[in-house]
Motif scaffolding. Sequence first.
Motif, PDB file in Angstrom:
ATOM      1  N   GLY A  43      -4.594  11.361   2.298  1.00 21.27           N
ATOM      2  CA  GLY A  43      -4.857  10.198   1.452  1.00 21.27           C
ATOM      3  C   GLY A  43      -3.604   9.782   0.711  1.00 21.27           C
ATOM      4  N   SER A  44      -3.522   8.525   0.339  1.00 20.84           N
ATOM      5  CA  SER A  44      -2.382   8.038  -0.432  1.00 20.84           C
ATOM      6  C   SER A  44      -2.253   8.838  -1.719  1.00 20.84           C
ATOM      7  N   HIS A 104      -1.923   9.165  -5.320  1.00 20.98           N
ATOM      8  CA  HIS A 104      -2.137   8.501  -6.605  1.00 20.98           C
ATOM      9  C   HIS A 104      -3.164   9.311  -7.386  1.00 20.98           C
ATOM     10  N   LYS A 148      -6.692  10.757  -6.223  1.00 16.47           N
ATOM     11  CA  LYS A 148      -6.749  11.790  -5.185  1.00 16.47           C
ATOM     12  C   LYS A 148      -6.614  13.197  -5.765  1.00 16.47           C
ATOM     13  N   GLY A 152       0.109  11.357   3.519  1.00 14.77           N
ATOM     14  CA  GLY A 152      -0.172  10.081   2.873  1.00 14.77           C
ATOM     15  C   GLY A 152       1.065   9.529   2.201  1.00 14.77           C
ATOM     16  N   ARG A 153       1.073   8.235   2.047  1.00 14.67           N
ATOM     17  CA  ARG A 153       2.223   7.580   1.434  1.00 14.67           C
ATOM     18  C   ARG A 153       2.143   7.694  -0.088  1.00 14.67           C
ATOM     19  N   MET A 154       3.293   7.600  -0.729  1.00 11.26           N
ATOM     20  CA  MET A 154       3.322   7.491  -2.187  1.00 11.26           C
ATOM     21  C   MET A 154       2.741   6.130  -2.560  1.00 11.26           C
ATOM     22  N   ALA A 155       1.722   6.132  -3.408  1.00 10.50           N
ATOM     23  CA  ALA A 155       1.099   4.877  -3.823  1.00 10.50           C
ATOM     24  C   ALA A 155       1.479   4.606  -5.279  1.00 10.50           C
ATOM     25  N   TRP A 156       0.498   4.465  -6.153  1.00 15.39           N
ATOM     26  CA  TRP A 156       0.813   4.105  -7.537  1.00 15.39           C
ATOM     27  C   TRP A 156       0.653   5.334  -8.444  1.00 15.39           C
ATOM     28  N   HIS A 210       2.364   7.967  -9.146  1.00 18.47           N
ATOM     29  CA  HIS A 210       2.532   9.262  -8.492  1.00 18.47           C
ATOM     30  C   HIS A 210       3.526  10.164  -9.214  1.00 18.47           C
ATOM     31  N   TYR A 239       3.173   8.797   5.345  1.00 19.65           N
ATOM     32  CA  TYR A 239       2.162   8.177   6.210  1.00 19.65           C
ATOM     33  C   TYR A 239       2.322   8.677   7.642  1.00 19.65           C
TER      34      TYR A 239
END
Length: 199
Positions: free
Chosen positions: A60-61, A63, A66, A92-96, A98, A119
């Motif tokens: 999962g992203s 943030h 999660k 998962g990618r770095m989102a907001w 983090h 990702y």
Amino acid sequence: VITVSEFSREDIHRHYPFSRGKVEVVHNASGGLFRPKDWEENRRWKELHTEGREFFISVGSIHPRKNLVNLLKAFALFKRRHRTNMLLLIVGRMAWQHEEFEDALSSFRFRDDVRLTGYLPPEGLASAMAAAYALVYPSLWEGFGIPVLEAMRSGVPVLCSGNSAMPEVAGEAALYFDPVQPEDIALQMSRIFKDESER
């Protein structure tokens, strides 16, 4: 209106009471790429990506929802209790927002046992999931929680939060924990690690 779970339907009703009787549930499905893979396929994947080591996977992203800081705390408890070279793979990618996670990871005692993949495209994610020892999914809230379904479709044990839609998705086929209690997360990680027949 179509939504993806009974939990989400009730959430919609709570915010929009006039929607009662107008919302239908159509559950999500996982893609056909998610399937059990044979021992040799999984061995090759681990040789390429984890030096052949077993790993827990979390998907999962990155943030706050999660809940990955609590996952790190739980993984530290698990590692202190068991003499194992088990890894934690976070996909998962770095989102907001983090930064808290990055700060926790930078000083994490078992930093060398945590791998961030960023990702992964669907084919890569399906291969990583099938090779995992178990999915650990400590999200604080999910309208569905599709990684739970993807893990089950891949024949991989699921350890997840016992909140929101996740019990609806996994039913009796998962081990549940309180996501705000790292000790509880670590307990289920230990349980699946110590009992191969339950796994």
